[in-house]
Design a protein around this motif. Structure first.
Motif, PDB file in Angstrom:
ATOM      1  N   VAL A  33       0.837  -1.202   0.000  1.00  0.00           N
ATOM      2  CA  VAL A  33       0.000   0.000   0.000  1.00  0.00           C
ATOM      3  C   VAL A  33       0.872   1.253   0.000  1.00  0.00           C
ATOM      4  N   ALA A  34       1.965   1.217   0.737  1.00  0.00           N
ATOM      5  CA  ALA A  34       2.885   2.362   0.754  1.00  0.00           C
ATOM      6  C   ALA A  34       3.432   2.632  -0.645  1.00  0.00           C
ATOM      7  N   ALA A  35       3.788   1.585  -1.356  1.00  0.00           N
ATOM      8  CA  ALA A  35       4.302   1.756  -2.722  1.00  0.00           C
ATOM      9  C   ALA A  35       3.215   2.322  -3.637  1.00  0.00           C
ATOM     10  N   LEU A  36       1.998   1.824  -3.498  1.00  0.00           N
ATOM     11  CA  LEU A  36       0.886   2.345  -4.303  1.00  0.00           C
ATOM     12  C   LEU A  36       0.584   3.796  -3.953  1.00  0.00           C
ATOM     13  N   ASP A  37       0.728   4.145  -2.690  1.00  0.00           N
ATOM     14  CA  ASP A  37       0.516   5.523  -2.262  1.00  0.00           C
ATOM     15  C   ASP A  37       1.510   6.451  -2.944  1.00  0.00           C
ATOM     16  N   GLU A  38       2.762   6.038  -3.001  1.00  0.00           N
ATOM     17  CA  GLU A  38       3.767   6.837  -3.707  1.00  0.00           C
ATOM     18  C   GLU A  38       3.394   7.010  -5.172  1.00  0.00           C
ATOM     19  N   VAL A  39       2.977   5.923  -5.800  1.00  0.00           N
ATOM     20  CA  VAL A  39       2.582   5.975  -7.208  1.00  0.00           C
ATOM     21  C   VAL A  39       1.413   6.937  -7.387  1.00  0.00           C
ATOM     22  N   PHE A  40       0.452   6.891  -6.474  1.00  0.00           N
ATOM     23  CA  PHE A  40      -0.710   7.777  -6.545  1.00  0.00           C
ATOM     24  C   PHE A  40      -0.270   9.239  -6.590  1.00  0.00           C
ATOM     25  N   HIS A  41       0.533   9.626  -5.626  1.00  0.00           N
ATOM     26  CA  HIS A  41       0.941  11.023  -5.538  1.00  0.00           C
ATOM     27  C   HIS A  41       1.839  11.432  -6.714  1.00  0.00           C
ATOM     28  N   MET A  42       2.758  10.558  -7.090  1.00  0.00           N
ATOM     29  CA  MET A  42       3.632  10.885  -8.226  1.00  0.00           C
ATOM     30  C   MET A  42       2.842  10.957  -9.526  1.00  0.00           C
ATOM     31  N   ALA A  43       1.848  10.093  -9.695  1.00  0.00           N
ATOM     32  CA  ALA A  43       1.042  10.110 -10.917  1.00  0.00           C
ATOM     33  C   ALA A  43       0.215  11.386 -11.012  1.00  0.00           C
TER      34      ALA A  43
END
Length: 133
Positions: A33-43
């Motif tokens: 989830v932490a990795a997906l959270d990073e992807v969310f914000h960067m995207a």
């Protein structure tokens, strides 16, 4: 939020597929989830179309990664992140820039407060455990 004003907003479909899912389909492994959270914000930053801002955001993300991941050590924060990301995405999809900006700020502040609380608790616990006697 500039992203709301762009005619073409690439990258939102992948975010929707990750964050606009039924509760039963949500991931629960903190590191995932932490990795997906990073992807969310960067995207979101990348979709706004400013490569320099995206680069700066990526650099900051790399520097604070360890601290941000503390936010996902508790199940209620994972659930809250899914809910907050879904609200932000829906506002972006409806092109409601003010609402999306408000939701994003609130989401970041909540995360910062939770990480601060977890960090202080861990420091307090470590001091108590290492104290003589």
């Amino acid at each position: 939020m500039r992203l709301c004003d762009l005619p073409e907003r690439s990258g939102l479909d992948a975010l929707k597929a990750t964050w606009l899912v039924p509760v039963a389909e949500r991931l629960t492994v903190p590191m995932e989830v932490a990795a997906l959270d990073e992807v969310f914000h960067m995207a979101l930053v990348a979709a706004a179309g400013n490569p320099e801002v995206a680069r700066c955001h990526r650099e900051v993300t790399e520097r604070i990664r360890v601290i941000r991941r503390l936010d996902f050590t508790q199940a209620h924060r994972i659930d809250r992140t899914y809910d907050e990301h879904a609200q932000i995405l829906r506002a972006v999809m409806r092109r409601r820039a003010d609402e999306a900006t408000r939701l994003l700020r609130s989401h970041i502040e909540s995360s910062k407060a939770e990480v601060r609380k977890i960090t202080l608790h861990r420091l307090y616990t470590a001091r108590r455990e290492s104290a003589p006697g």
